[in-house]
Design a protein around this motif. Structure first.
Motif, PDB file in Angstrom:
ATOM      1  N   PHE B   4       0.835  -1.205   0.000  1.00 25.25           N
ATOM      2  CA  PHE B   4       0.000   0.000   0.000  1.00 25.25           C
ATOM      3  C   PHE B   4       0.868   1.253   0.000  1.00 25.25           C
ATOM      4  O   PHE B   4       0.703   2.146  -0.838  1.00 25.25           O
ATOM      5  CB  PHE B   4      -0.910  -0.038   1.235  1.00 25.25           C
ATOM      6  N   THR B  47      -5.639   1.690  -7.747  1.00 21.53           N
ATOM      7  CA  THR B  47      -5.422   0.250  -7.656  1.00 21.53           C
ATOM      8  C   THR B  47      -5.103  -0.151  -6.230  1.00 21.53           C
ATOM      9  O   THR B  47      -5.651  -1.118  -5.701  1.00 21.53           O
ATOM     10  CB  THR B  47      -4.249  -0.156  -8.569  1.00 21.53           C
ATOM     11  N   TYR B  51      -7.476  -2.528  -3.725  1.00 20.01           N
ATOM     12  CA  TYR B  51      -6.996  -3.893  -3.510  1.00 20.01           C
ATOM     13  C   TYR B  51      -7.176  -4.319  -2.059  1.00 20.01           C
ATOM     14  O   TYR B  51      -7.070  -3.510  -1.144  1.00 20.01           O
ATOM     15  CB  TYR B  51      -5.526  -3.970  -3.906  1.00 20.01           C
ATOM     16  N   ARG B  52      -7.501  -5.586  -1.865  1.00 22.38           N
ATOM     17  CA  ARG B  52      -7.529  -6.161  -0.521  1.00 22.38           C
ATOM     18  C   ARG B  52      -6.514  -7.296  -0.476  1.00 22.38           C
ATOM     19  O   ARG B  52      -6.496  -8.113  -1.398  1.00 22.38           O
ATOM     20  CB  ARG B  52      -8.919  -6.733  -0.207  1.00 22.38           C
ATOM     21  N   PRO B  53      -5.713  -7.343   0.587  1.00 18.87           N
ATOM     22  CA  PRO B  53      -4.718  -8.421   0.649  1.00 18.87           C
ATOM     23  C   PRO B  53      -5.396  -9.788   0.595  1.00 18.87           C
ATOM     24  O   PRO B  53      -6.341 -10.060   1.346  1.00 18.87           O
ATOM     25  CB  PRO B  53      -4.033  -8.184   1.997  1.00 18.87           C
ATOM     26  N   GLY B  55      -7.234 -10.830  -1.731  1.00 22.94           N
ATOM     27  CA  GLY B  55      -8.506 -10.805  -2.441  1.00 22.94           C
ATOM     28  C   GLY B  55      -8.382 -11.389  -3.831  1.00 22.94           C
ATOM     29  O   GLY B  55      -7.304 -11.463  -4.402  1.00 22.94           O
ATOM     30  N   ILE B  56      -9.529 -11.803  -4.384  1.00 25.27           N
ATOM     31  CA  ILE B  56      -9.546 -12.296  -5.757  1.00 25.27           C
ATOM     32  C   ILE B  56     -10.236 -11.253  -6.625  1.00 25.27           C
ATOM     33  O   ILE B  56     -10.857 -10.315  -6.120  1.00 25.27           O
ATOM     34  CB  ILE B  56     -10.278 -13.646  -5.868  1.00 25.27           C
ATOM     35  N   ALA B  57     -10.111 -11.419  -7.929  1.00 27.09           N
ATOM     36  CA  ALA B  57     -10.766 -10.494  -8.854  1.00 27.09           C
ATOM     37  C   ALA B  57     -12.283 -10.600  -8.686  1.00 27.09           C
ATOM     38  O   ALA B  57     -12.806 -11.688  -8.430  1.00 27.09           O
ATOM     39  CB  ALA B  57     -10.367 -10.822 -10.285  1.00 27.09           C
ATOM     40  N   ALA B  69     -13.238 -10.723  -2.273  1.00 28.66           N
ATOM     41  CA  ALA B  69     -12.963 -10.122  -3.580  1.00 28.66           C
ATOM     42  C   ALA B  69     -12.540  -8.674  -3.386  1.00 28.66           C
ATOM     43  O   ALA B  69     -12.882  -8.049  -2.392  1.00 28.66           O
ATOM     44  CB  ALA B  69     -14.199 -10.193  -4.462  1.00 28.66           C
ATOM     45  N   VAL B  70     -11.797  -8.153  -4.354  1.00 28.86           N
ATOM     46  CA  VAL B  70     -11.356  -6.763  -4.250  1.00 28.86           C
ATOM     47  C   VAL B  70     -12.502  -5.852  -4.694  1.00 28.86           C
ATOM     48  O   VAL B  70     -13.527  -6.305  -5.191  1.00 28.86           O
ATOM     49  CB  VAL B  70     -10.077  -6.517  -5.067  1.00 28.86           C
ATOM     50  N   ASP B  71     -12.278  -4.539  -4.513  1.00 28.45           N
ATOM     51  CA  ASP B  71     -13.370  -3.576  -4.682  1.00 28.45           C
ATOM     52  C   ASP B  71     -13.703  -3.368  -6.167  1.00 28.45           C
ATOM     53  O   ASP B  71     -12.861  -2.874  -6.927  1.00 28.45           O
ATOM     54  CB  ASP B  71     -12.928  -2.255  -4.063  1.00 28.45           C
ATOM     55  N   PRO B  72     -14.902  -3.731  -6.616  1.00 29.44           N
ATOM     56  CA  PRO B  72     -15.219  -3.547  -8.036  1.00 29.44           C
ATOM     57  C   PRO B  72     -15.543  -2.102  -8.403  1.00 29.44           C
ATOM     58  O   PRO B  72     -15.420  -1.720  -9.562  1.00 29.44           O
ATOM     59  CB  PRO B  72     -16.444  -4.443  -8.230  1.00 29.44           C
TER      60      PRO B  72
END
Lengths: 128, 116, 255
Positions: B4, B47, B51-53, B55-57, B69-72
């Motif tokens: 980060f 980005t 992002y989350r540690p 996390g997936i797409a 999941a990461v933030d859409p």
């Protein structure tokens, strides 16, 4: 994972610096294309495949292409303007010198030289 | 966590170096590409924020829906911005081509638009 | 540097920005501390309540569709501005430089290479369409697929000539197509008003049952996605056309 993230961030930072410090646009385009590609890779590593796809087609293909075309265009304009400067200046050539589409925007009885750059040595720019 | 702050630093570097390029630019095409670098700094920042540690797409076509999941929302922001950026740069390049035609120079210090 | 004062202003401003940025960055909550309810809700809702699997597309064209409408019109206006700036009033096709008219022949590319470029045009179009219409299921969508589709005519220019590019991408109709693509987005948003819902509400049939997810599920999402794809394709082809035509402008004698 964390190593990959830090590595791609370092590459993006270096590529961005390279884009700025390359002063010739023709060489800069190659760097910009690489920069776009690395940004796409960064998006991919940070789990954003949608954005990566978008950046891939824009940053690595569309943008450099348009810049290259703009460079080609300014180069041919430069050649045309150089050519016109070498011509002997006749009064009847003054009107049609810039082509029909440009005459509308400039006063018809202009006395200005065609360009600032590479003027004949007899007429320095500050003298006007 | 370290990614980060690294991304924040890279975003600041890209922004500052891009503005430096714009300030010292001697060529309007070079200036357009420096603007691309400045815009890229916002992508890097967004980005990292989204992002989350671990996390997936945020695409659940092949995986079961999950909280990890990461933030859409932020990705959607970036996605449209990238396409719009390209068209805005195209507009600036078209202006550059016209400036070259009208004034005969690409050096922003020498362009004197008031003179016609 | 011709302007020493300018560098002074820049470095003062840059130092101030860097200092303030660092101060704010240190106090930011880390990613673990952010709860992100909005993100969690959207990640949950998009499959169950919208019948699409790509949350990014769902955000773009449904949850925050109004934002994307604004972006869409930025794109539209930028393309329009570029076309106005690069408008040709004195283009004479016969007087173009032959080198640039047909780059493949000019650099001496072999016939095999040019045929291969031509053969790649079909797959490029197919992949572009695939990317557009699968936008709500897998990564992709109107914005990305549109740009891919716009590069297909460029392959024709590389392999053949600008005349072929011009015949394929008729300028007048493309402008209409672009306007229709941009307008369709707004019209779909307005349709909801006639059903008594708010602007950009998802009023179309979402799909049967709880887990019915296919190419046509998602209500307005695939429709808007396709409209955006059409608009972006037409917009980028128009951009490339304008820049190519500008570059191939007739050369003056002696150059």
């Amino acid at each position: 994972m964390i190593g990959m993230q830090l590595a791609i961030l370092a590459i993006v930072a270096a590529a961005g610096g390279a884009v700025v410090f390359t002063r010739k646009p023709g060489e800069q385009v190659v760097g910009a294309s690489f920069f776009g590609l690395m940004l796409a890779l960064m998006f991919f590593i940070f789990q954003a495949p949608d954005v990566a796809l978008s950046q891939l087609v824009i940053g690595a293909v569309a943008l450099p292409l348009m810049v290259l075309l703009a460079i080609a265009k300014t180069r041919s304009t430069q050649m045309r303007q150089d050519h016109e400067r070498e011509q002997p200046r006749k009064p009847e050539r003054e009107h049609g010198r810039h082509g029909p589409d440009e005459g509308r925007f400039s006063p018809p009885d202009e006395e200005r030289p065609p360009a600032d750059v590479r003027q004949p040595p007899g007429r320095p720019r500050e003298a006007r | 966590m370290i990614y980060f702050y690294a991304a924040m630093a890279v975003a600041a570097w890209l922004f500052l170096v891009g503005v430096y390029g714009i300030v010292t630019s001697r060529n309007l095409i070079h200036l357009c590409l420096c603007l691309v670098v400045v815009q890229a700094s916002t992508y890097v920042l967004l980005t990292a924020v989204g992002y989350r540690p671990g996390g997936i797409a945020p695409i659940f076509a092949d995986v079961k829906q999950t909280d990890k999941a990461v933030d859409p929302v932020i990705q959607a922001l970036m996605l449209t911005d990238i396409v719009v950026e390209a068209t805005v740069v195209a507009l600036l390049l078209a202006l550059t081509v016209q400036i070259k035609k009208k004034t005969g120079t690409l050096n922003p210090d020498k362009v004197n638009l008031m003179r016609g | 540097m011709r302007h020493p004062g300018r560098m002074g202003i820049f470095f003062t401003g840059a130092a101030a920005v860097a200092a303030l940025y660092a101060l704010s960055a240190i106090r930011l909550p880390g990613p673990e501390d952010v709860r992100g309810e909005y993100m969690r809700i959207i990640n949950g809702e998009c499959v169950t309540f919208r019948h699409v699997t790509d949350a990014v597309t769902a955000v773009n064209f449904d949850f925050r569709g109004f934002d994307t409408l604004g972006e869409e019109f930025i794109l539209f206006v930028s393309v329009m501005g570029t076309l106005v700036l690069l408008r040709q009033t004195d283009a004479k096709p016969g007087a173009w430089a032959p080198d640039a008219l047909s780059p493949g022949r000019a650099v001496g590319a072999s016939d095999a290479l040019r045929v291969w470029i031509l053969a790649m045009t079909g797959p490029t179009v197919l992949f572009g369409i695939y990317t557009v219409i699968h936008g709500q299921l897998t990564p992709g969508g109107g914005f990305q697929g549109g740009v891919i589709l716009a590069t297909a005519p460029l392959l024709l220019y590389l392999a053949e000539s600008f005349d072929v590019f011009r015949r394929i991408t008729s300028h007048r109709y493309l402008e209409i197509v672009e306007a229709v693509g941009a307008g369709a987005y707004g019209v779909i948003g307005l349709l909801a008003l006639f059903r008594g819902r708010e602007f950009m509400a998802n009023i179309f049939h979402l799909g049967k049952g709880g887990n019915d997810i296919n190419l046509f599920s998602g209500g307005t999402i695939p429709v808007i996605n396709a409209a955006v794809g059409i608009e972006v394709t037409a917009g980028f082809v128009l951009l490339l056309y304008a820049f190519l035509q500008e570059m191939l402008e007739r050369k003056e004698a002696g150059s």
